[in-house]
Design a protein around this motif. Sequence first.
Motif, PDB file in Angstrom:
ATOM      1  N   PRO A  82       8.281  -5.910   1.373  1.00  0.00           N
ATOM      2  CA  PRO A  82       7.239  -6.039   0.348  1.00  0.00           C
ATOM      3  C   PRO A  82       5.847  -6.070   0.995  1.00  0.00           C
ATOM      4  CG  PRO A  82       8.358  -8.152   0.705  1.00  0.00           C
ATOM      5  CD  PRO A  82       9.032  -7.152   1.593  1.00  0.00           C
ATOM      6  N   ASP A  83       4.836  -5.585   0.279  1.00  0.00           N
ATOM      7  CA  ASP A  83       3.477  -5.637   0.821  1.00  0.00           C
ATOM      8  C   ASP A  83       3.040  -7.095   0.973  1.00  0.00           C
ATOM      9  OD1 ASP A  83       3.408  -2.948   0.862  1.00  0.00           O
ATOM     10  OD2 ASP A  83       2.173  -2.724  -0.954  1.00  0.00           O
ATOM     11  N   PRO A  85       0.069 -10.286   0.978  1.00  0.00           N
ATOM     12  CA  PRO A  85      -0.748 -10.814  -0.126  1.00  0.00           C
ATOM     13  C   PRO A  85      -2.000  -9.972  -0.417  1.00  0.00           C
ATOM     14  CG  PRO A  85      -0.710 -12.326   1.778  1.00  0.00           C
ATOM     15  CD  PRO A  85       0.299 -11.265   2.040  1.00  0.00           C
ATOM     16  N   HIS A  86      -2.504  -9.236   0.600  1.00  0.00           N
ATOM     17  CA  HIS A  86      -3.701  -8.415   0.364  1.00  0.00           C
ATOM     18  C   HIS A  86      -3.349  -6.936   0.327  1.00  0.00           C
ATOM     19  CE1 HIS A  86      -5.791 -12.158   0.876  1.00  0.00           C
ATOM     20  NE2 HIS A  86      -5.237 -12.299   2.072  1.00  0.00           N
ATOM     21  N   GLY A  87      -2.087  -6.647  -0.002  1.00  0.00           N
ATOM     22  CA  GLY A  87      -1.654  -5.263  -0.130  1.00  0.00           C
ATOM     23  C   GLY A  87      -1.355  -4.589   1.198  1.00  0.00           C
ATOM     24  N   GLU A  88      -1.411  -5.358   2.305  1.00  0.00           N
ATOM     25  CA  GLU A  88      -1.165  -4.712   3.600  1.00  0.00           C
ATOM     26  C   GLU A  88       0.322  -4.437   3.803  1.00  0.00           C
ATOM     27  OE1 GLU A  88      -2.030  -7.760   3.009  1.00  0.00           O
ATOM     28  OE2 GLU A  88      -1.239  -9.199   4.460  1.00  0.00           O
ATOM     29  N   LYS A  89       0.593  -3.322   4.535  1.00  0.00           N
ATOM     30  CA  LYS A  89       1.982  -2.944   4.801  1.00  0.00           C
ATOM     31  C   LYS A  89       2.597  -3.914   5.808  1.00  0.00           C
ATOM     32  CE  LYS A  89       1.926   0.542   2.108  1.00  0.00           C
ATOM     33  NZ  LYS A  89       2.443   0.113   0.796  1.00  0.00           N
ATOM     34  N   ARG A  90       3.886  -4.181   5.642  1.00  0.00           N
ATOM     35  CA  ARG A  90       4.557  -5.144   6.506  1.00  0.00           C
ATOM     36  C   ARG A  90       5.786  -4.530   7.178  1.00  0.00           C
ATOM     37  NH1 ARG A  90       3.717 -11.303   5.279  1.00  0.00           N
ATOM     38  NH2 ARG A  90       1.589 -11.071   5.989  1.00  0.00           N
TER      39      ARG A  90
END
Length: 414
Positions: A82-83, A85-90
């Motif tokens: 899942p992305d 909290p700030h939409g960053e890729k993980r």
Amino acid sequence: MNAPNSFRAQPDDRGHFGPYGGRYVSETLMPLILDLEREYRAAKEDAGFAAQFDDLLEHYVGRPSPLYHAERLTDTLRDSAPDGPHGEKRGAQVWFKRDELNHTGAHKINNCIGQILLAIRMGKTRIIAETGAGQHGVATATVCARFGLPCVIYMGAKDVERQQPNVFRMKLLGAEVRAVESGARTLKDAMNEALRDWVANVHDTFYIIGTAAGPHPYPELVRDFQSVIGREARAQLMARTGRLPDLLVAAIGGGSNAIGLFHPFLDDADVKMLGVEAAGEGLDAKHAASLAGGFPGVLHGNKTYLLQDDDGQIAEAHSISAGLDYPGIGPEHAWLKDSGRVDYTAITDREALDAFQLLCRTEGIIPALEPSHAIAAVARVAKDMPQDAIILANLCGRGDKDIFTVAEALGVQI
Ligand SMILES: *Cc1c(COP(=O)(O)O)cnc(C)c1O
């Protein structure tokens, strides 16, 4: 517990890692244990001993083992991450220390080479060992053949029946396998029998213990011999990426491959560590997770977390992976758990089987079921880490030995 200045400075001179470890042995064994400790200290100071150990690891075992960036596994795990909290890729990068490429297919040989050199240095002419699934027995029989020493392997009678291929391997290598009929006829009974043999034959016999457990100085010396894993991995990762890993992961039976990977990094506060026990059919059912489901007691000459009932009777461990089927854990792990330096988790048979298949398909590597537990834990935690994070996991054994177990678990006829 207060964090010590150096986690690498343990054990103390009586073999204690915090409240764990020590040497709970009969009086007859005490002089021998002290003798072993003296010899080990001398060997550690002896450049000739180190040179012989390194030479055998290079030319017989095949070290250094590669450090491998598992890019397709990394990408596959990222697909389901899942992305943030700030939409960053993980999804962290996954790297493997390839100790499954060693001669005999696992890390156990590193320790056996070290201990047989110590035996020879002490003038011992006969080797004994205990084995559960037979893997330590095979590694011990291997080094005994290499150095021409007679070898007796104690193995529970039930394990002898279940592990015929390894029994035959040991015999091919020239070892005598003694089936132990006492108790539950498994690993703990084989350990008791090996200790009994040692007491009776201390004058000429060396006992090669297969994991980072047993009376002091065994947990320390097994750790030191296996630390080649972490030392190499550290240098290899620095050379390739210029940095240390964020997280180390390793499967735990008695804990030797894990402590071998962890120890050289213990004083690097930014490197997190995760030891992975076998949860078997679940922590509320049959399992082999001594830290998660056991409590402290004494077994095999040391104090540590053990699977036991309320009367202190050692419980039978269960895991789909025979190598994790040990009812205790090395005392250093018990202490690292209590001190909070290392995190420990547990992975079920089912999760390990899924991870086994995942690695086969994504990387073209058939892992042993033991490191499949570590891979399952990697898959669980990588998702929540940033993409520039590095996970370094120990691939401590190859899976050829496990294909029949896996086929049966998957309901496949081969
Ligand atoms: C024996 C074995 C283990 C468990 O032993 P540790 O002392 O915990 O390392 C793990 N993996 C493999 C491949 C083994 O053969």
